[in-house]
Design an enzyme around this catalytic site. Structure first.
Site, mmCIF file in Angstrom:
data_model
loop_
_atom_site.group_PDB
_atom_site.id
_atom_site.type_symbol
_atom_site.label_atom_id
_atom_site.label_comp_id
_atom_site.label_asym_id
_atom_site.label_seq_id
_atom_site.Cartn_x
_atom_site.Cartn_y
_atom_site.Cartn_z
ATOM 1 N N THR A 1 0.845 -1.193 0.000
ATOM 2 C CA THR A 1 0.000 0.000 0.000
ATOM 3 C C THR A 1 0.878 1.239 0.000
ATOM 4 O OG1 THR A 1 -0.140 0.440 2.387
ATOM 5 C CG2 THR A 1 -1.657 -1.203 1.475
ATOM 6 N N ASP A 2 0.307 2.357 -0.392
ATOM 7 C CA ASP A 2 0.988 3.630 -0.203
ATOM 8 C C ASP A 2 0.825 4.024 1.270
ATOM 9 O OD1 ASP A 2 2.307 6.026 -0.654
ATOM 10 O OD2 ASP A 2 1.180 6.497 -2.456
ATOM 11 N N TRP A 3 1.399 5.160 1.602
ATOM 12 C CA TRP A 3 1.459 5.628 2.987
ATOM 13 C C TRP A 3 0.071 5.662 3.639
ATOM 14 C CZ3 TRP A 3 5.715 7.430 5.872
ATOM 15 C CH2 TRP A 3 5.400 8.124 7.040
ATOM 16 N N THR A 4 -0.123 4.791 4.630
ATOM 17 C CA THR A 4 -1.337 4.765 5.447
ATOM 18 C C THR A 4 -2.613 4.688 4.598
ATOM 19 O OG1 THR A 4 -0.098 6.306 6.844
ATOM 20 C CG2 THR A 4 -2.292 5.769 7.572
ATOM 21 N N THR A 5 -2.523 4.047 3.437
ATOM 22 C CA THR A 5 -3.672 4.017 2.534
ATOM 23 C C THR A 5 -4.886 3.350 3.167
ATOM 24 O OG1 THR A 5 -2.093 3.836 0.719
ATOM 25 C CG2 THR A 5 -4.390 3.421 0.192
#
Length: 732
Positions: free
Chosen positions: A281-285
C-alpha cells in the site's frame, strides 16, 4: 570488515546464494508453514523509522518484540541498518531478517536528474546505467527495495508530482520505466543477490494522475478505456522488465479505492499482467480509506485490502488485525499465507537469509557513495536530459575566452541541483558527510562548474538594484549574461499542486533588468514541472531547460554552455503557453473540428518531443517497401537523416502513427518508436523502424486488443508536430 554470522535455523537451511522467483517462493512457503498468525501479520507491516518519535530505537525494538514488523524505511546508514538487523535476528524466533525500503525517486547520493528530465534523454541505455548507480549506492547503505519508478502519465502540469513521472506519453514512459527497473534489479532475478541491486517497486497502481485540477488525492472518474490506453502501458512495460514489487495508488477507480479493488489488484494486475511479486500500500492508505468513508474501521480495511490483493500494509497497522480476523473465520488464512510467501520470497531473492549484512557494508559504502564511476555514469545521463529550447542567432555555445556574466537566484545553489533532495538526505547541512562513507556529497553548482572553464573571465554576482539605481554598480558581464532562473524546489512535489504555474515576480525581475540593460541573455531554467515560461523564452536569446539536474547538473550545464557537449534532450512533456490549455497532450482524441479557445493559440509553447541542437538535421521522406500490407506483417519504415550543420550531434528520431479511420474514436497521433543516432557534419544515415502488428493495434468497442484494416499515416521527424509522413494500408 563484513560480518558473517551463522543462523542455525530452518530459515538458513532453506537459503541459497542466488535463485529464481519460483525457488524463492518454495522456500518461503516452507518457512511460512512454521509461522504463527502474529508472525505472519507482522511480516506484512512496513514502517517509517523517522516517524517513531523521539526514541525511534525503543519504538523499533518494541515492534520486533511483539512480532509486528517485517520491513522498515528511512534508514540511511550502513551502521544503523546493521544495528537494526542485529536486533531483529536476535529476537525473531525463526531468524527472519528485516528488509529495508526507501523512496528513491531520482537517485541516491549521486542524485540523478529529476525523473521527468531522465525521460527527456530518450535514451534507454543511459537511464538504465544511471539507475544502476542509485541501486549500488542504496544497496551499500543497507537498502533492499526502492519505491521507484513512478510511472503515472499526466497531461496536467499543475499537479505537483508531474516532475516525478516519465512524461505525457505511455510508450515513452514505458520504455523509460523498463530501463529504470533493469537498472535497479539487473537483467536477471539472480542479480538481486549480488549486493549491488535492489527490488524495484513500481508506483502507483493505477490512475493516480487522473486528478481534478491537478490536486493531489482529488479523485476524478475515468473510463476503463482510459485505464487501458493511457495508464496501463507503462505499468505493463515495467512488469515485463521484471519489477518484483508494486505500490497501489491512493485514488479510486470506478468509485472503489484502489487498495480495495479486486478488479485492479487481482483480475488485472495478478491475472492479466501475470504479476507474481509483492503489492504494497501507499502511505497509510488503509487508514485513509476509513477517513474517506470507504471502510468502517481498521479491521474492515484490512479484510477488504487483503482480499483485494494487498500484501503489505504501510504504516496504518491495519494488517495487525488479521490474526483475530482469521481466528474468527472472517479472513481465510490461505489469503494471509499468500501475502506472507510473497514477502518472504523477496527476502530470499535478495540473499538476506544467506547474509543479512550484505547490504550494510560500511567499507563498501565508503568506496561506493559519490564514487568517480557513479559520477561519470550519472553525468552521461544528465548531459542528455537537458533540453535546448531556444538559441537565437546561434549565441550558444559561449567562448571561454570572453567575459561572461552569471547571475540569478540559482547560480550557486546546491539544493536546486538535487531538486530539494539534499535536505532529505543530509539535513541540509553544507558540510555534511554521508554516514558510513568518506565521500563529500557536495555537488558543483552552475557557478562552480563555470568557474573551472571561464576563471577570472566569469563575472558572477547578483544584480543589486539599489546600487545600480544610485550609479554605484553595473549589471554583471560584458554583453552576454547567463541567468540562472526557475522554480524554488518547494514549489513541486506531493501536495504541491499549483493553480498558477508561473514564477515568482522576484525571479523575473532579473530577466527584465538584463533585457532593459541591452544584454544578450542565456537563461538556464531550473524546474520541477513544465511551467508558463513565455516571458523567459521571449526575452532571452537562448533558453536551456535544466529541470532539477541532479548531482552532475552543474558540470553538464557548463559543458553545454561552453560547447564541450552538444545538447540533445527532447521534451517528454509539452510546455503550455497558458494555463487555459491544460489538460495538454499531443495525443488527444480526434474531433470533428479543432478545439481551443478564442483568446489564446491552440499550440503549446514547446511541443512534446521538441529539443534543439548546436547543429541541424534534415529528414528525407519516410519510405516503405510497399504501400499495402497484410494484417500481421511487420511494416518497415526507412528514413534518411542528415546532419546539415557544422558540429557532430545526436538526434532522437521519432515515429508517430495516426489511425485514419477506426471502429472507435482514434487519437490525433501516437508515438510508436524512437531511436538515437549520432551524425558528424554532412553525414547521412538511414534509420529503419520495424513496426510489429501491435504498433497498429487498438482497444476495440469490446475493449479487446485488435488490429483493424484501414489506412495509417506514419510520421517521422524531430518532434510530435512533424508533417513528414508516408501512408500505409493494412488489409485482411
Amino acid at each position: 570488515m563484513k560480518r558473517i554470522i551463522a543462523i542455525a535455523t530452518v530459515a538458513a537451511a532453506l537459503s541459497v546464494s542466488a535463485m529464481n522467483l519460483d525457488e524463492a517462493e518454495a522456500k518461503a512457503r516452507a518457512l511460512c508453514a512454521q509461522m504463527t498468525l502474529e508472525e505472519k501479520a507482522g511480516e506484512l507491516m512496513v514502517y517509517d523509522y523517522r516517524f517513531f518519535g523521539d526514541d525511534p530505537w525503543s519504538a523499533y525494538t518494541n515492534l520486533v518484540n511483539k512480532n509486528e514488523i517485517g520491513a522498515l524505511m528511512r534508514v540511511q546508514s550502513a551502521s544503523e541498518t546493521r544495528r537494526l538487523q542485529d536486533y531483529k535476528l536476535a529476537h525473531s524466533r525463526l531468524k527472519i531478517p528485516l528488509i529495508i525500503h526507501e523512496d528513491i525517486t531520482h537517485g541516491w547520493v549521486t542524485t540523478l536528474p529529476l525523473q521527468l528530465a531522465m525521460a527527456c534523454s530518450w535514451d534507454d541505455a543511459a537511464v538504465e546505467k544511471g539507475e544502476a548507480v542509485a541501486a549500488r549506492e542504496a544497496a551499500a547503505l543497507g537498502i533492499n527495495l526502492t519505491y521507484s519508478p513512478q510511472v503515472e502519465v499526466s497531461d496536467d502540469p499543475r499537479w505537483g508530482r508531474i516532475g516525478a513521472t516519465l512524461g505525457e506519453d505511455p510508450y515513452l514512459s514505458g520504455r523509460m520505466a523498463a530501463a529504470r527497473v533493469r537498472g535497479d534489479q539487473g537483467r536477471t532475478e539472480a542479480n538481486l543477490a549480488d549486493g549491488e541491486h535492489v527490488v524495484s517497486c513500481v508506483k502507483h497502481f493505477i490512475g493516480y494522475s487522473s486528478l481534478q485540477g491537478g490536486k493531489d488525492y482529488r479523485h476524478m472518474d475515468f473510463s476503463r478505456r482510459e485505464l487501458l490506453e493511457t495508464h496501463l502501458p507503462p505499468h505493463r512495460a515495467a512488469l515485463d522488465a521484471g519489477a518484483l514489487a508494486v505500490m497501489n495508488a491512493y485514488t479510486a477507480f470506478d468509485g472503489v479505492p484502489c487498495n480495495f479493488s479486486k478488479y485492479l489488484l487481482t483480475d488485472l494486475l495478478r491475472n492479466e499482467l501475470g504479476f507474481k511479486g509483492q503489492l504494497i500500500t501507499d502511505w497509510t492508505t488503509l487508514q485513509f480509506s476509513i477517513d474517506e468513508g470507504a471502510a468502517t474501521d481498521l479491521a474492515d480495511a484490512a479484510k477488504r485490502g487483503l482480499e483485494a490483493g494487498v500484501d503489505m500494509d504501510m504504516i496504518s497497522r491495519a494488517f495487525l488485525e488479521l490474526p483475530r480476523l482469521v481466528r474468527e473465520g472472517q479472513v481465510d488464512e490461505a489469503a494471509l499465507d499468500a501475502a506472507v510467501v510473497r514477502s518472504l520470497a523477496l527476502k530470499f531473492l535478495t540473499g538476506l537469509f544467506d547474509d543479512p549484512y550484505k547490504y550494510c557494508d560500511e567499507e563498501k559504502a565508503k568506496k561506493e557513495l559519490f564514487s568517480e564511476r557513479n559520477k561519470r555514469d550519472v553525468l552521461e545521463l544528465t548531459r542528455e536530459s537537458i533540453v535546448l529550447l531556444k538559441n537565437a542567432g546561434g549565441i550558444l555555445p559561449l567562448s571561454t575566452n570572453r567575459v561572461v556574466g552569471l547571475t540569478g537566484t540559482w547560480m550557486d545553489d546546491e539544493d536546486v541541483m538535487r531538486g530539494g533532495m539534499g535536505k532529505d538526505l543530509f539535513d541540509g547541512g553544507d558540510d555534511a558527510k554521508v554516514d558510513g562513507g568518506d565521500a563529500d556529497p557536495t555537488v558543483d553548482t552552475l557557478k562552480v562548474a563555470m568557474l573551472r572553464r571561464w576563471g577570472d573571465k566569469l563575472d558572477a554576482r547578483p544584480i543589486d538594484f539599489k546600487r545600480i539605481a544610485r550609479g554605484e554598480a553595473t549589471l554583471p558581464g560584458d554583453d552576454v549574461v547567463v541567468l540562472a532562473i526557475g522554480e524554488p524546489t518547494g514549489y513541486t512535489g506531493e501536495r504541491r499542486g499549483r493553480a498558477r504555474i508561473t514564477l515568482p515576480e522576484s525571479e523575473l525581475e532579473n530577466l527584465r533588468a538584463l533585457k532593459r540593460g541591452g544584454k544578450k541573455i542565456v537563461s538556464v531554467v531550473f524546474a520541477g514541472r513544465p511551467f508558463i515560461m513565455n516571458e523567459i523564452v521571449w526575452l532571452s536569446d537562448a533558453v536551456v531547460l535544466a529541470w532539477y539536474p541532479g548531482a552532475m547538473g552543474g558540470e553538464a550545464l557548463a559543458e553545454i554552455l561552453a560547447g564541450e557537449t552538444n545538447p540533445s534532450g527532447k521534451l517528454a512533456q509539452s510546455i503550455p503557453l497558458d494555463v487555459g490549455q491544460i489538460p495538454l497532450s499531443y495525443r488527444e482524441k480526434r474531433t470533428f473540428i479543432a478545439c481551443g479557445y478564442a483568446d489564446i493559440p491552440a499550440q503549446p509553447l514547446s511541443p512534446f518531443g521538441f529539443g534543439l541542437s548546436y547543429t541541424t538535421f534534415a529528414y528525407g521522406k519516410p519510405e516503405v517497401a510497399q504501400s499495402v500490407f497484410d494484417i500481421g506483417e511487420t511494416v518497415e519504415v526507412a528514413v534518411k537523416v542528415t546532419n546539415t550543420g557544422t558540429v557532430a550531434g545526436r538526434e532522437v528520431v521519432q515515429l508517430y502513427l495516426r489511425d485514419e479511420v477506426a471502429s472507435v474514436l482514434p487519437r490525433e497521433r501516437e508515438l510508436r518508436e524512437f531511436t538515437s543516432i549520432w551524425l558528424s557534419p554532412g553525414e547521412t544515415k538511414t534509420v529503419t523502424f520495424a513496426l510489429p502488428p501491435e504498433a497498429f493495434a487498438l482497444y476495440g468497442a469490446d475493449l479487446q486488443r485488435v488490429v483493424e484494416p484501414g489506412s495509417f499515416t506514419v510520421f517521422v521527424g524531430g518532434d510530435a508536430t512533424t508533417t513528414n509522413s508516408v501512408s500505409v494500408v493494412l488489409k485482411k
